[in-house]
Design an enzyme around this catalytic site. Structure first.
Site, PDB file in Angstrom:
ATOM      1  N   ARG A  28     -66.198  -9.855 -33.518  1.00 38.58           N
ATOM      2  CA  ARG A  28     -66.900 -10.832 -32.501  1.00 38.58           C
ATOM      3  C   ARG A  28     -65.643 -11.643 -31.877  1.00 38.58           C
ATOM      4  NH1 ARG A  28     -70.760  -8.148 -33.481  1.00 38.58           N
ATOM      5  NH2 ARG A  28     -72.812  -9.001 -33.434  1.00 38.58           N
ATOM      6  N   SER A  36     -77.490 -13.910 -32.647  1.00 38.72           N
ATOM      7  CA  SER A  36     -76.911 -14.653 -33.648  1.00 38.72           C
ATOM      8  C   SER A  36     -76.362 -15.901 -33.515  1.00 38.72           C
ATOM      9  CB  SER A  36     -76.022 -13.587 -34.481  1.00 38.72           C
ATOM     10  OG  SER A  36     -76.810 -12.413 -34.489  1.00 38.72           O
ATOM     11  N   GLU A  41     -71.107 -18.212 -34.476  1.00 37.82           N
ATOM     12  CA  GLU A  41     -70.756 -17.081 -33.370  1.00 37.82           C
ATOM     13  C   GLU A  41     -70.761 -17.645 -31.885  1.00 37.82           C
ATOM     14  OE1 GLU A  41     -72.254 -13.930 -31.342  1.00 37.82           O
ATOM     15  OE2 GLU A  41     -72.721 -13.092 -33.323  1.00 37.82           O
TER      16      GLU A  41
HETATM   17  N1  EPU Z   1     -81.736 -10.471 -43.584  1.00 38.57           N
HETATM   18  C1  EPU Z   1     -82.746 -11.456 -44.207  1.00 38.57           C
HETATM   19  N2  EPU Z   1     -83.385 -12.305 -43.717  1.00 38.57           N
HETATM   20  C2  EPU Z   1     -83.409 -12.460 -42.312  1.00 38.57           C
HETATM   21  C3  EPU Z   1     -82.331 -11.633 -41.279  1.00 38.57           C
HETATM   22  C4  EPU Z   1     -81.595 -10.688 -42.230  1.00 38.57           C
HETATM   23  O1  EPU Z   1     -82.800 -11.160 -45.483  1.00 38.57           O
HETATM   24  O2  EPU Z   1     -84.065 -13.547 -41.665  1.00 38.57           O
HETATM   25  C5  EPU Z   1     -80.923  -9.506 -44.124  1.00 38.57           C
HETATM   26  C6  EPU Z   1     -81.462  -8.246 -44.375  1.00 38.57           C
HETATM   27  O3  EPU Z   1     -81.551  -7.822 -45.635  1.00 38.57           O
HETATM   28  C7  EPU Z   1     -80.993  -7.192 -43.380  1.00 38.57           C
HETATM   29  C8  EPU Z   1     -79.531  -7.838 -43.361  1.00 38.57           C
HETATM   30  O4  EPU Z   1     -79.848  -9.079 -43.507  1.00 38.57           O
HETATM   31  O5  EPU Z   1     -80.786  -6.127 -44.132  1.00 38.57           O
HETATM   32  C9  EPU Z   1     -79.158  -7.509 -41.955  1.00 38.57           C
HETATM   33  O6  EPU Z   1     -79.906  -7.937 -41.013  1.00 38.57           O
HETATM   34  P1  EPU Z   1     -80.021  -7.423 -39.512  1.00 38.57           P
HETATM   35  O7  EPU Z   1     -79.842  -5.903 -39.454  1.00 38.57           O
HETATM   36  O8  EPU Z   1     -80.909  -7.888 -38.638  1.00 38.57           O
HETATM   37  O9  EPU Z   1     -78.563  -7.534 -38.910  1.00 38.57           O
HETATM   38  P2  EPU Z   1     -77.533  -9.066 -38.935  1.00 38.57           P
HETATM   39  O10 EPU Z   1     -76.297  -8.795 -39.844  1.00 38.57           O
HETATM   40  O11 EPU Z   1     -78.435 -10.223 -39.404  1.00 38.57           O
HETATM   41  C10 EPU Z   1     -76.237  -8.328 -37.012  1.00 38.57           C
HETATM   42  C11 EPU Z   1     -75.546  -8.821 -35.672  1.00 38.57           C
HETATM   43  C12 EPU Z   1     -76.475  -8.818 -34.776  1.00 38.57           C
HETATM   44  C13 EPU Z   1     -77.047  -7.397 -34.512  1.00 38.57           C
HETATM   45  C14 EPU Z   1     -77.647  -6.882 -35.889  1.00 38.57           C
HETATM   46  C15 EPU Z   1     -77.634  -5.401 -36.001  1.00 38.57           C
HETATM   47  C16 EPU Z   1     -73.825 -10.704 -36.379  1.00 38.57           C
HETATM   48  C17 EPU Z   1     -73.532 -12.121 -36.289  1.00 38.57           C
HETATM   49  N3  EPU Z   1     -75.350 -10.184 -35.798  1.00 38.57           N
HETATM   50  O12 EPU Z   1     -77.075  -9.378 -37.416  1.00 38.57           O
HETATM   51  O13 EPU Z   1     -76.026  -9.059 -33.657  1.00 38.57           O
HETATM   52  O14 EPU Z   1     -77.948  -7.137 -33.543  1.00 38.57           O
HETATM   53  O15 EPU Z   1     -76.581  -7.011 -36.964  1.00 38.57           O
HETATM   54  O16 EPU Z   1     -76.495  -4.554 -35.689  1.00 38.57           O
HETATM   55  O17 EPU Z   1     -73.014 -10.078 -36.684  1.00 38.57           O
HETATM   56  C18 EPU Z   1     -75.521 -11.141 -32.156  1.00 38.57           C
HETATM   57  O18 EPU Z   1     -74.620 -11.047 -32.257  1.00 38.57           O
HETATM   58  O19 EPU Z   1     -76.244 -12.010 -31.145  1.00 38.57           O
HETATM   59  C19 EPU Z   1     -76.577 -10.248 -32.801  1.00 38.57           C
HETATM   60  C20 EPU Z   1     -77.940 -10.289 -32.623  1.00 38.57           C
END
Ligand code: EPU
Length: 337
Positions: free
Chosen positions: A163, A238, A333
């Site tokens: 990012r 995010s 972010e």
């Molecule tokens: N998780 C939880 N609780 C929650 C959310 C997530 O336990 O409320 C855990 C779960 O274990 C899940 C893991 O976190 O398996 C990852 O969650 P998710 O796949 O939703 O992805 P993320 O890491 O929370 C990132 C990006 C998102 C992007 C998703 C999918 C960042 C800051 N965010 O989120 O990007 O859509 O991966 O690739 O890296 C954005 O940048 O605005 C954004 C939405």
């Protein structure tokens, strides 16, 4: 060119915060931008995209620029299937992705439905489902804000990271993106490195028959399940970045929380901030008119009429609790102004 004084930014920030700026200018060509630059000398100014990653905690006492440079052009269609496509910085990101998939130009499917515009996508290195836009960027075309001269940044010069880029950090505010050229492909190779996405493909029995259009639909469906609908609920996606911790910190946390999800990345171990926030008890909780989204704790939302300051206060409360419980400092972010 559109030029306004004392202008409401309500429609220019996805949190839906009613902040104002002293002057707002939207230009629609590189020449218009070049003519505008001398007026910015000695003035506080900033450039925004669709405002999907911004939180205004008050009025902005300066000039805000917005690009309405549009257009998508194929620059090169090589026999090996590589296609160079140039898009105007003001193009809607998801509209551009949809256009590419429809035109048989592949490589951006996993980045479907990310809110925002082409210019900001290249500054902030948007990413989702195992893909980052930097992998597909060939050149970022800019004008130098001080001189109005064209400067093209090859991908390697952009110093892309999670990012971030040189345009977001070291050279912040010095260059304005006018266009971005992407290196796409006529051959569709699905990127299913992200486990959750691969599971969805498998659950639907798509396997060998997976097309780019179907993968795009799937990504859109998964995003809609987890993230608020921007038309209904104000947010900036995010709010925090996923922290990368060292091995010792990871080992300490893994011993205390055996179910903790993690990913090994260059430089350490990435822990999902959404998980940390959920464990800290914040998922679905509100502070004033700001709330932690009930389906994805990494997202803070405006439940209606929240000020930027209210959202910021919620983010601080979340950060304090995560720091207290896990000893991890979450980094935003979202750009807080
Ligand atoms: N998780 C939880 N609780 C929650 C959310 C997530 O336990 O409320 C855990 C779960 O274990 C899940 C893991 O976190 O398996 C990852 O969650 P998710 O796949 O939703 O992805 P993320 O890491 O929370 C990132 C990006 C998102 C992007 C998703 C999918 C960042 C800051 N965010 O989120 O990007 O859509 O991966 O690739 O890296 C954005 O940048 O605005 C954004 C939405």
């Amino acid at each position: 060119m559109r030029d306004f004084q004392d202008y409401s930014l309500l429609k220019h920030n996805s949190f839906g915060v009613d902040a104002r700026c002293h002057r707002f200018v939207e230009y629609s060509s590189t020449d218009e931008l070049r003519a505008l630059l001398p007026q910015l000398r000695g003035v506080r100014w900033m450039h925004i995209g669709a405002g999907c990653n911004l939180l205004f905690t008050g009025d902005y006492d300066g000039t805000i620029l917005h690009s309405a440079i549009r257009g998508v052009e194929v620059l090169e269609d090589a026999p090996d299937g590589t296609v160079l496509v140039r898009a105007g910085a003001g193009e809607d990101w998801d509209g551009f992705v949809g256009y590419c998939v429809g035109a048989g130009l592949y490589g951006l499917e996993n980045l479907s439905l990310i809110p925002g515009e082409v210019g900001a996508s290249a500054v902030q290195n948007i990413g989702a489902y195992g893909s980052e836009v930097a992998q597909r960027i060939e050149t970022v075309h800019t004008l130098c804000a001080a001189t109005g001269e064209v400067r093209d940044f090859a991908r390697e010069e952009c110093r892309y990271g999670y990012r971030t880029s040189i345009l977001k950090e070291e050279l912040r505010g010095q260059y304005v993106v006018t266009h971005v050229t992407y290196r796409l492909s006529r051959h569709f190779v699905p990127d299913l490195g992200y486990a959750a996405l691969a599971r969805e493909v498998e659950a639907r029995g798509l396997g060998a028959g997976l097309t780019a259009a179907r993968l795009r639909e799937l990504v859109i469906e998964v995003r809609r399940q987890k993230l608020p609908d921007p038309a209904e609920t104000g947010s900036a996606g995010s709010f925090f970045m996923n922290p990368v911790v060292d091995e010792a910190t990871y080992a300490r946390l893994a011993a205390a929380y055996p179910g903790m999800p993690f990913y090994r990345v260059a430089g350490g171990v990435k822990i999902p901030a959404g998980w940390l926030i959920e464990q800290a008890g914040w998922k679905g909780r509100s502070l004033g008119r700001a709330r932690v989204w009930h389906r994805q704790a990494l997202v803070l939302v405006n439940t209606g009429g929240a000020t930027g300051e209210e959202v910021r206060r919620l983010s601080e409360a979340v950060r304090d609790d995560v720091r207290g419980r896990f000893g991890i400092d979450l980094r935003c972010e979202v750009n807080i102004l």
